[in-house]
Design an enzyme around this catalytic site. Structure first.
Site, short mmCIF file in Angstrom:
data_model
loop_
_atom_site.label_atom_id
_atom_site.label_comp_id
_atom_site.label_asym_id
_atom_site.label_seq_id
_atom_site.Cartn_x
_atom_site.Cartn_y
_atom_site.Cartn_z
NE ARG A 94 -16.13 -18.66 -19.36
CZ ARG A 94 -17.28 -18.47 -18.75
NH1 ARG A 94 -17.93 -17.35 -18.91
NH2 ARG A 94 -17.79 -19.40 -17.97
CD1 TRP A 122 -7.06 -18.72 -14.35
CD2 TRP A 122 -8.24 -19.97 -12.91
NE1 TRP A 122 -6.80 -18.28 -13.08
CE2 TRP A 122 -7.49 -19.02 -12.18
CE3 TRP A 122 -9.04 -20.88 -12.21
CZ2 TRP A 122 -7.55 -18.94 -10.80
CZ3 TRP A 122 -9.08 -20.79 -10.83
CH2 TRP A 122 -8.34 -19.83 -10.15
CD GLU A 136 -9.34 -7.55 -8.93
OE1 GLU A 136 -9.61 -8.75 -9.11
OE2 GLU A 136 -10.22 -6.67 -8.85
CG HIS A 185 -8.54 -1.14 18.12
ND1 HIS A 185 -8.59 -0.95 19.48
CD2 HIS A 185 -9.38 -0.21 17.59
CE1 HIS A 185 -9.43 0.02 19.77
NE2 HIS A 185 -9.92 0.50 18.64
CD GLU A 202 -14.21 -3.11 -5.79
OE1 GLU A 202 -14.21 -4.10 -5.05
OE2 GLU A 202 -14.01 -3.17 -7.01
CE LYS A 219 -15.45 -9.83 -15.66
NZ LYS A 219 -15.10 -8.66 -14.83
CG ASN A 238 -16.23 -24.24 -17.24
OD1 ASN A 238 -15.53 -24.36 -16.24
ND2 ASN A 238 -16.89 -23.13 -17.52
N GLY A 239 -15.84 -27.32 -15.35
CA GLY A 239 -16.52 -27.85 -14.17
C GLY A 239 -15.64 -28.83 -13.42
CB CYS A 291 -12.36 -23.49 -18.96
SG CYS A 291 -11.66 -24.44 -17.63
CE LYS A 301 -11.33 -4.00 -9.22
NZ LYS A 301 -12.50 -4.49 -8.65
C1 AGP Z 1 -13.30 -8.31 -8.84
O1 AGP Z 1 -12.49 -7.48 -9.57
C2 AGP Z 1 -13.13 -9.75 -9.06
N1 AGP Z 1 -13.02 -10.09 -10.41
C3 AGP Z 1 -14.01 -10.65 -8.21
O2 AGP Z 1 -13.88 -10.28 -6.88
C4 AGP Z 1 -15.53 -10.74 -8.57
O3 AGP Z 1 -16.18 -9.56 -8.23
C5 AGP Z 1 -16.14 -11.94 -7.81
O4 AGP Z 1 -15.49 -13.11 -8.23
C6 AGP Z 1 -17.63 -12.07 -8.01
O5 AGP Z 1 -17.96 -12.26 -9.35
P1 AGP Z 1 -19.45 -12.09 -9.86
O6 AGP Z 1 -19.83 -10.66 -9.66
O7 AGP Z 1 -19.38 -12.46 -11.32
O8 AGP Z 1 -20.31 -13.02 -9.07
#
Ligand code: AGP
Length: 638
Positions: free
Chosen positions: A56, A107, A518, A534, A511, A633, A131-132, A31, A515
């Protein structure tokens, strides 16, 4: 301070409405927290801060304000617009401007997003945003219930606020200390006590929290963008720190209750860097910022044409003692680590293992004093990565963090840090975070290879020149692929897609695929091209789009074989090849290009058209690009 009540009387448990059939459920949160005390209208500052932190978490939000001798809580399920509407209603009904308050954007992974589960959680005497995770909230709840407390939400945070309430006899610091001594878990907390209407209290353990210093006003926040409009001066709180924050003073106490000073830092991010600057989405803005972000990451470390990491701790002796490298990260950062493995092994001839942080900690890894652990993270606050770092450090590994956020937990736990200078990254889907991580890994590999005597002078000079050329190559990758928007229009209706590649192209395919999925919610898988046959090739059907990454020119013929295999099963192929390599036209239905150059560094330019492809596909499909569903995030829980 006017504490008008007999605290003994206050200790009578107050009956709050019970939620019929309420389920006891832990609420895991990633959060945003913000707090303000000063002359401005707290509602405006808090909402503004929450807007900057919405990346966040964004399933509910709320404020608690010190007004009229009490605490007024306004909260709502949904995005900030819902909270804003409620606040407008309250203002129309006579809510005055407050000058001290706390706010939260949430979140949830457990406990549905709802008004009642939203923060702040309160009693008549105290209100908190959290947060936690409170791990032992179940046991604490039972004890509080025995004392007469009742519960309305499914959250661990409500248990925490009532625990603080039960310890409160007019002395906030004592109440927080006593309550938190009974808590197991992680927390960043901002707290308002009704009897202290001009004071914010805050505590931090394993969840990030900063204090921002203004002129006659002060701030609390989970992250720098929330306060940037008002001040650039801030301190990062350390483990166990407790803060008493008034308009004219900030006092920090360490975990032993001693008054301490924390280093005052100055954010060099400008406000525009945390705003959209004319782009429709942060993601598009951040894709376009990549050349500048890579320049900022690489150029200060290349002096007179020679890489210098500027990390004195990582000296020749330390480097010589390293027998293996372990790269640990999550998500995109782990994909950067996979590229790092190819590059470091190729240049330094040292074995490199790549681990998902969430897996490493449960598999008794072979890590010791001869291990260099490279932890990669944009936020520096990813819980799994932090746990893996701690695990490896306890086994004797030397830890280098490749991290974007200065003063973050990972930066502070590591033995040394190689900062990426990507600036604030707001879009949940990381782009400049990834390419700056790649640049830092390339820089490290070239620097270490030279120090270890594994490359000759000619190769070294060649690679240094390639490092310096990276920003221009990324810009070229943006300019070369203006037609990607048109291609997204052609392919956006696909139900599923596949990404294939070999060697570094395979790591980049992972990657590119992440992208796409997500932000567009299209199912996609990345496969090592030779592995497809395979099993997974069974999923290739008529008209299915396969994105074939062919930037490793030495492997082009092999990729042609794999392209033929999928085409024979009805697939359509979107080929990604080095600029000028016209062979791809004979193989693919559509083509994207990445500028050529050093094949070992190909992942950085070749990811750019894939980022743009994912972006425009998601846009065609009307998706919420900067805040994709179910994501946050910064993943600060395990
Ligand atoms: C990627 O687009 C994501 N948001 C996610 O995979 C991210 O890279 C991952 O959670 C790691 O985050 P960080 O680099 O802040 O540790």
């Amino acid at each position: 301070m006017n504490i008008e009540k007999n605290r003994a009387a206050l200790r009578r448990p107050r009956k709050l409405a019970a939620r019929p059939g309420g389920r006891l459920e832990r609420c895991l949160l990633m959060c945003g927290i913000v707090g303000y005390v000063g002359a401005r209208c707290a509602q405006n500052v808090l909402l503004d801060g929450l807007t900057k932190l919405e990346y966040r978490g964004y399933d509910s939000a709320g404020l608690a304000l010190s007004v009229g001798g009490g605490i007024r809580v306004i909260k709502s399920k949904g995005r900030l617009t819902a909270l804003r509407a409620r606040l407008e209603e309250a203002t129309a009904a006579g809510l005055p401007a407050a000058h001290c308050g706390i706010g939260h954007t949430r979140w949830a992974t457990h406990g549905e997003p709802s008004d009642v589960n939203s923060h702040p959680h309160s009693t008549p005497y105290v209100s908190i945003v959290h947060n936690g995770i409170i791990e032992n909230y179940g046991a604490l709840k039972a004890v509080l219930e025995a004392k007469g407390y009742t519960f309305v939400s499914e959250t661990d945070t409500e248990v925490l606020v009532k625990l603080i309430d039960s310890c409160y006899y007019g002395e906030p610091l004592r109440a927080l200390t006593q309550a938190l001594a009974r808590v197991r878990g992680s927390y960043a907390l901002a707290v308002l006590f009704r009897d202290w209407p001009d004071t914010l209290f805050a505590v931090r353990r394993e969840s990030p929290l900063i204090v921002g210093y203004g002129e006659g006003e002060n701030f609390l926040a989970s992250d720098i963008p929330a306060i940037l409009r008002y001040t650039r001066r801030y301190s990062v709180l350390e483990e166990g720190d407790m803060v008493v924050c008034k308009a004219g003073s900030v006092q920090i106490y360490d975990e032993f209750g001693r008054a301490v000073q924390r280093e005052k830092l100055t954010a060099d991010w400008d406000i525009e860097a945390a705003e959209k600057g004319g782009y429709p989405h942060f993601m598009l803005k951040e894709i376009n910022e990549q050349p500048a972000a890579i320049t900022a990451t690489v150029s200060p470390r290349v002096e007179d044409g020679l890489p210098d990491l500027r990390i004195p701790e990582l000296n020749d002796q330390r480097l010589a003692s390293i027998k293996r490298v372990h790269l640990v990260a999550c998500g995109t950062a782990m994909h950067a680590g996979m590229v790092g493995k190819y590059v470091i092994e190729s240049l330094c001839r040292v074995p490199v293992e790549v681990d998902l942080a969430s897996e490493l900690r449960y598999r008794d890894p072979i890590v010791g004093e001869d291990t260099l652990l490279i932890v990669v993270s944009q936020s520096g606050e990813t819980a799994d990565t932090i746990a893996a770092l701690r695990e490896c450090k306890a086994r004797g590994a030397y830890v280098l963090a490749i991290v974007n956020v200065v003063g973050s937990t990972i930066a502070r736990l590591a033995d040394c840090a190689l900062y990426t200078h990507a600036g604030p990254e707001i879009a949940v889907a990381t782009t400049k975070g990834y390419t700056t991580q790649l640049s830092a890994l390339y820089l490290f590999a070239v620097w270490a290879a030279e120090k270890l005597g594994r490359i000759d002078e000619m190769r070294y000079n060649e690679l240094v020149a390639e490092l310096s050329a990276l920003p221009a190559r990324i810009q070229r990758a943006i300019d070369l692929n203006l037609h990607v928007k048109y291609l997204a229009g052609r392919w956006h209706a696909q139900r599923a897609m596949f990404f294939i590649g070999r060697n570094i192209d395979y790591a980049a395919a992972l990657e590119g695929s992440l992208k796409l999925k997500e932000i567009s919610y299209i199912h996609s898988e990345a496969y090592a091209a030779g592995e497809l046959k395979h099993g997974t090739i069974a999923l290739i059907d008529e008209g299915r789009l396969v994105v074939a990454l062919c930037c490793q020119t030495a492997l082009f013929e092999k990729m042609v074989g794999n392209i033929q295999e999928v085409k024979a099963r009805g697939a359509k192929v979107l080929g990604l090849a080095p600029e000028g390599d016209r062979r791809i036209f004979a193989e693919a239905d559509d083509v994207l290009f990445a500028p050529g150059g050093e094949p070992l560094f190909a992942a950085a330019p070749e990811i750019v058209p894939l980022q743009l492809f994912a972006y425009y596909v998601a846009r065609e499909n009307g998706c919420d690009i900067d805040k994709p569903r179910n994501l946050a995030k910064s993943v600060t829980v395990e």
